[in-house]
Scaffold this motif. Sequence first.
Motif, PDB file in Angstrom:
ATOM      1  N   GLU A  22     -50.143  81.452 -11.540  1.00 42.93           N
ATOM      2  CA  GLU A  22     -49.837  82.387 -10.467  1.00 42.93           C
ATOM      3  C   GLU A  22     -49.969  83.824 -10.964  1.00 42.93           C
ATOM      4  OE1 GLU A  22     -47.723  80.461 -12.015  1.00 42.93           O
ATOM      5  OE2 GLU A  22     -45.701  81.329 -12.130  1.00 42.93           O
ATOM      6  N   LEU A  58     -44.354  91.495  -4.976  1.00 44.42           N
ATOM      7  CA  LEU A  58     -44.849  90.227  -4.471  1.00 44.42           C
ATOM      8  C   LEU A  58     -44.665  89.114  -5.483  1.00 44.42           C
ATOM      9  CD1 LEU A  58     -48.211  91.285  -2.761  1.00 44.42           C
ATOM     10  CD2 LEU A  58     -45.964  90.990  -1.733  1.00 44.42           C
ATOM     11  N   THR A  59     -44.265  87.950  -4.987  1.00 40.95           N
ATOM     12  CA  THR A  59     -44.238  86.740  -5.799  1.00 40.95           C
ATOM     13  C   THR A  59     -45.308  85.816  -5.257  1.00 40.95           C
ATOM     14  OG1 THR A  59     -41.881  86.987  -6.215  1.00 40.95           O
ATOM     15  CG2 THR A  59     -42.833  84.820  -6.616  1.00 40.95           C
ATOM     16  N   PHE A  60     -46.257  85.463  -6.102  1.00 39.43           N
ATOM     17  CA  PHE A  60     -47.427  84.704  -5.686  1.00 39.43           C
ATOM     18  C   PHE A  60     -47.292  83.223  -5.983  1.00 39.43           C
ATOM     19  CE2 PHE A  60     -50.841  87.696  -4.611  1.00 39.43           C
ATOM     20  CZ  PHE A  60     -50.312  88.893  -5.069  1.00 39.43           C
ATOM     21  N   TYR A  89     -50.090  93.759 -12.000  1.00 39.73           N
ATOM     22  CA  TYR A  89     -49.856  92.317 -11.986  1.00 39.73           C
ATOM     23  C   TYR A  89     -50.826  91.681 -12.983  1.00 39.73           C
ATOM     24  CZ  TYR A  89     -47.389  92.585  -7.450  1.00 39.73           C
ATOM     25  OH  TYR A  89     -46.498  92.855  -6.440  1.00 39.73           O
ATOM     26  N   TYR A 120     -41.663  78.365  -0.210  1.00 41.95           N
ATOM     27  CA  TYR A 120     -40.971  79.344  -1.029  1.00 41.95           C
ATOM     28  C   TYR A 120     -39.477  79.055  -1.028  1.00 41.95           C
ATOM     29  CZ  TYR A 120     -40.590  81.560   3.578  1.00 41.95           C
ATOM     30  OH  TYR A 120     -40.363  81.810   4.909  1.00 41.95           O
ATOM     31  N   ASP A 178     -42.874  88.579  -0.123  1.00 40.88           N
ATOM     32  CA  ASP A 178     -42.399  89.934  -0.401  1.00 40.88           C
ATOM     33  C   ASP A 178     -40.914  90.010  -0.114  1.00 40.88           C
ATOM     34  OD1 ASP A 178     -43.416  93.222   0.835  1.00 40.88           O
ATOM     35  OD2 ASP A 178     -41.900  92.606  -0.613  1.00 40.88           O
ATOM     36  N   ALA A 183     -48.278  84.875  -0.895  1.00 45.50           N
ATOM     37  CA  ALA A 183     -47.365  85.729  -1.649  1.00 45.50           C
ATOM     38  C   ALA A 183     -46.214  86.122  -0.751  1.00 45.50           C
ATOM     39  CB  ALA A 183     -48.091  86.966  -2.170  1.00 45.50           C
TER      40      ALA A 183
END
Lengths: 113, 112
Positions: A42, B100-102, A35, B25, B92, B90
């Motif tokens: 982000e 993962l999207t943070f 990452y 989200y 998932d 985050a």
Amino acid sequence: EAGVTQFPSHSVIEKGQTVTLRCDPISGHDNLYWYRRVMGKEIKFLLHFVKESKQDESGMPNNRFLAERTGGTYSTLKVQPAELEDSGVYFCASSHPPPGELFFGEGSRLTVL
Amino acid sequence: ELKVEQNPLFLSMQEGKNYTIYCNYSTTSDRLYWYRQDPGKSLESLFVLLSNGAVKQEGRLMASLDTKARLSTLHITAAVHDLSATYFCAVDMRTSGSRLTFGEGTQLTVNP
């Protein structure tokens, strides 16, 4: 047990140069992720290895980035040639299958001048 | 595309006060994480929230999840200086293999 280790912790290079970042996952973790966090934004996914195979590389920004995980142990992420916008913190994470909880390294800070 | 938004992005508070960090989200998710990062250190997992209505507490931090509203909160009770750090949520999406999207992170500073 050792955690995820990354090297170098900080690298300063000039635009056009090459840098290779290394990640040693926790022993026995088949899943390895890269990452990065750019400009305090982000944290974004780059790619996911399962053992030595690339499971998902959809987050790789362009073909200047090359990730490898020969032998399914440590991984390297090479940036060649580096551009100013590549500056940021590159995190590596690993987990047990199927994937379990992610454990992150401390990151490698890359500064491109 | 899944988007995760945190607010506030910067939070300065005094010791002893309470505050809440919000994480929204955009699509349904299998699980939601809260991480803490101290400067130059790794991301430390604080909570994993798996289902609607889940609430978890550890010390002065409490996290909750409302999957219908697509909202998670991280509540800080009686803040102390040691809580100063950056906090990330985050999401998932299991269908994407634990990618993962943070959110952008909330930089928390607790002042004496």
